[in-house]
Design a protein around this motif. Structure first.
Motif, PDB file in Angstrom:
ATOM      1  N   LYS A   1      28.133  41.360  41.686  1.00 17.96           N
ATOM      2  CA  LYS A   1      28.893  42.081  42.720  1.00 17.96           C
ATOM      3  C   LYS A   1      30.385  41.939  42.475  1.00 17.96           C
ATOM      4  N   ASN A   2      30.815  40.704  42.147  1.00 15.81           N
ATOM      5  CA  ASN A   2      32.232  40.479  41.869  1.00 15.81           C
ATOM      6  C   ASN A   2      32.697  41.279  40.665  1.00 15.81           C
ATOM      7  N   LYS A   3      31.870  41.319  39.622  1.00 17.71           N
ATOM      8  CA  LYS A   3      32.235  42.083  38.428  1.00 17.71           C
ATOM      9  C   LYS A   3      32.288  43.571  38.739  1.00 17.71           C
ATOM     10  N   LEU A   4      31.354  44.037  39.587  1.00 17.52           N
ATOM     11  CA  LEU A   4      31.359  45.446  39.972  1.00 17.52           C
ATOM     12  C   LEU A   4      32.627  45.762  40.759  1.00 17.52           C
ATOM     13  N   LYS A   5      33.009  44.854  41.678  1.00 17.88           N
ATOM     14  CA  LYS A   5      34.244  45.061  42.441  1.00 17.88           C
ATOM     15  C   LYS A   5      35.445  45.120  41.502  1.00 17.88           C
ATOM     16  N   LYS A   6      35.491  44.188  40.536  1.00 15.46           N
ATOM     17  CA  LYS A   6      36.601  44.178  39.585  1.00 15.46           C
ATOM     18  C   LYS A   6      36.609  45.461  38.761  1.00 15.46           C
ATOM     19  N   PHE A   7      35.438  45.900  38.347  1.00 11.56           N
ATOM     20  CA  PHE A   7      35.342  47.116  37.547  1.00 11.56           C
ATOM     21  C   PHE A   7      35.830  48.315  38.344  1.00 11.56           C
ATOM     22  N   LEU A   8      35.374  48.415  39.604  1.00 10.44           N
ATOM     23  CA  LEU A   8      35.797  49.542  40.433  1.00 10.44           C
ATOM     24  C   LEU A   8      37.298  49.485  40.694  1.00 10.44           C
ATOM     25  N   THR A   9      37.828  48.274  40.897  1.00 11.71           N
ATOM     26  CA  THR A   9      39.273  48.120  41.095  1.00 11.71           C
ATOM     27  C   THR A   9      40.019  48.568  39.842  1.00 11.71           C
ATOM     28  N   ASN A  10      39.535  48.142  38.675  1.00  7.94           N
ATOM     29  CA  ASN A  10      40.160  48.549  37.419  1.00  7.94           C
ATOM     30  C   ASN A  10      40.057  50.053  37.212  1.00  7.94           C
ATOM     31  N   GLU A  11      38.930  50.634  37.628  1.00  4.87           N
ATOM     32  CA  GLU A  11      38.757  52.073  37.491  1.00  4.87           C
ATOM     33  C   GLU A  11      39.765  52.820  38.367  1.00  4.87           C
ATOM     34  N   LYS A  12      39.979  52.321  39.597  1.00  7.77           N
ATOM     35  CA  LYS A  12      40.972  52.935  40.483  1.00  7.77           C
ATOM     36  C   LYS A  12      42.361  52.808  39.884  1.00  7.77           C
ATOM     37  N   LEU A  13      42.658  51.647  39.310  1.00  7.16           N
ATOM     38  CA  LEU A  13      43.950  51.429  38.670  1.00  7.16           C
ATOM     39  C   LEU A  13      44.133  52.400  37.510  1.00  7.16           C
ATOM     40  N   CYS A  14      43.103  52.571  36.727  1.00  8.56           N
ATOM     41  CA  CYS A  14      43.173  53.516  35.600  1.00  8.56           C
ATOM     42  C   CYS A  14      43.382  54.942  36.095  1.00  8.56           C
ATOM     43  N   ASP A  15      42.701  55.288  37.181  1.00 11.30           N
ATOM     44  CA  ASP A  15      42.879  56.629  37.761  1.00 11.30           C
ATOM     45  C   ASP A  15      44.330  56.837  38.193  1.00 11.30           C
ATOM     46  N   LYS A  16      44.914  55.820  38.837  1.00 10.71           N
ATOM     47  CA  LYS A  16      46.311  55.920  39.277  1.00 10.71           C
ATOM     48  C   LYS A  16      47.239  56.050  38.081  1.00 10.71           C
ATOM     49  N   MET A  17      46.983  55.257  37.033  1.00  7.63           N
ATOM     50  CA  MET A  17      47.816  55.327  35.829  1.00  7.63           C
ATOM     51  C   MET A  17      47.702  56.697  35.172  1.00  7.63           C
ATOM     52  N   ASN A  18      46.487  57.208  35.104  1.00 10.68           N
ATOM     53  CA  ASN A  18      46.291  58.541  34.514  1.00 10.68           C
ATOM     54  C   ASN A  18      47.020  59.603  35.316  1.00 10.68           C
ATOM     55  N   GLU A  19      46.991  59.468  36.644  1.00 12.02           N
ATOM     56  CA  GLU A  19      47.689  60.427  37.504  1.00 12.02           C
ATOM     57  C   GLU A  19      49.191  60.361  37.252  1.00 12.02           C
ATOM     58  N   LEU A  20      49.739  59.146  37.163  1.00  8.64           N
ATOM     59  CA  LEU A  20      51.168  58.990  36.878  1.00  8.64           C
ATOM     60  C   LEU A  20      51.526  59.591  35.518  1.00  8.64           C
ATOM     61  N   ILE A  21      50.655  59.398  34.536  1.00  9.07           N
ATOM     62  CA  ILE A  21      50.905  59.955  33.197  1.00  9.07           C
ATOM     63  C   ILE A  21      50.894  61.474  33.264  1.00  9.07           C
ATOM     64  N   ARG A  22      49.945  62.046  33.999  1.00  6.86           N
ATOM     65  CA  ARG A  22      49.883  63.513  34.131  1.00  6.86           C
ATOM     66  C   ARG A  22      51.141  64.051  34.812  1.00  6.86           C
TER      67      ARG A  22
END
Length: 87
Positions: free
Chosen positions: A57-78
């Motif tokens: 569960k903790n790893k899934l939370k970390k993964f989802l958090t990292n995925e959200k971070l990546c989404d934000k970074m991708n949005e900033l790059i766009r």
């Protein structure tokens, strides 16, 4: 004297019946210990499963958090890329 002549009759202490009782007693102790080990192993398996579940569960939370971070970074790059192309 042959070995048959030196054996004690089964009715005497230490004869076949005595040996049989001793074996039954030892078998009972062995089975009790085996049951105790089975219970200990079962508890260990349950605890390990719970820890694994929590870790997953903790790893899934970390993964989802990292995925959200990546989404934000991708949005900033766009957005940044779009601004650069507009200029």
């Amino acid at each position: 004297m042959s070995s048959f002549e030196t054996e004690k009759p089964s009715s005497e202490p230490g004869g076949c019946r005595g040996l049989q009782k001793l074996l039954q007693k030892n078998l009972k102790k062995f089975l009790t210990k085996a049951n105790e080990f089975d219970k200990i192993n079962e508890l260990l398996i349950e605890r390990t499963a719970k820890k694994f579940e929590r870790a997953s569960k903790n790893k899934l939370k970390k993964f989802l958090t990292n995925e959200k971070l990546c989404d934000k970074m991708n949005e900033l790059i766009r957005v940044g890329t779009a601004e650069i192309l507009d200029n």
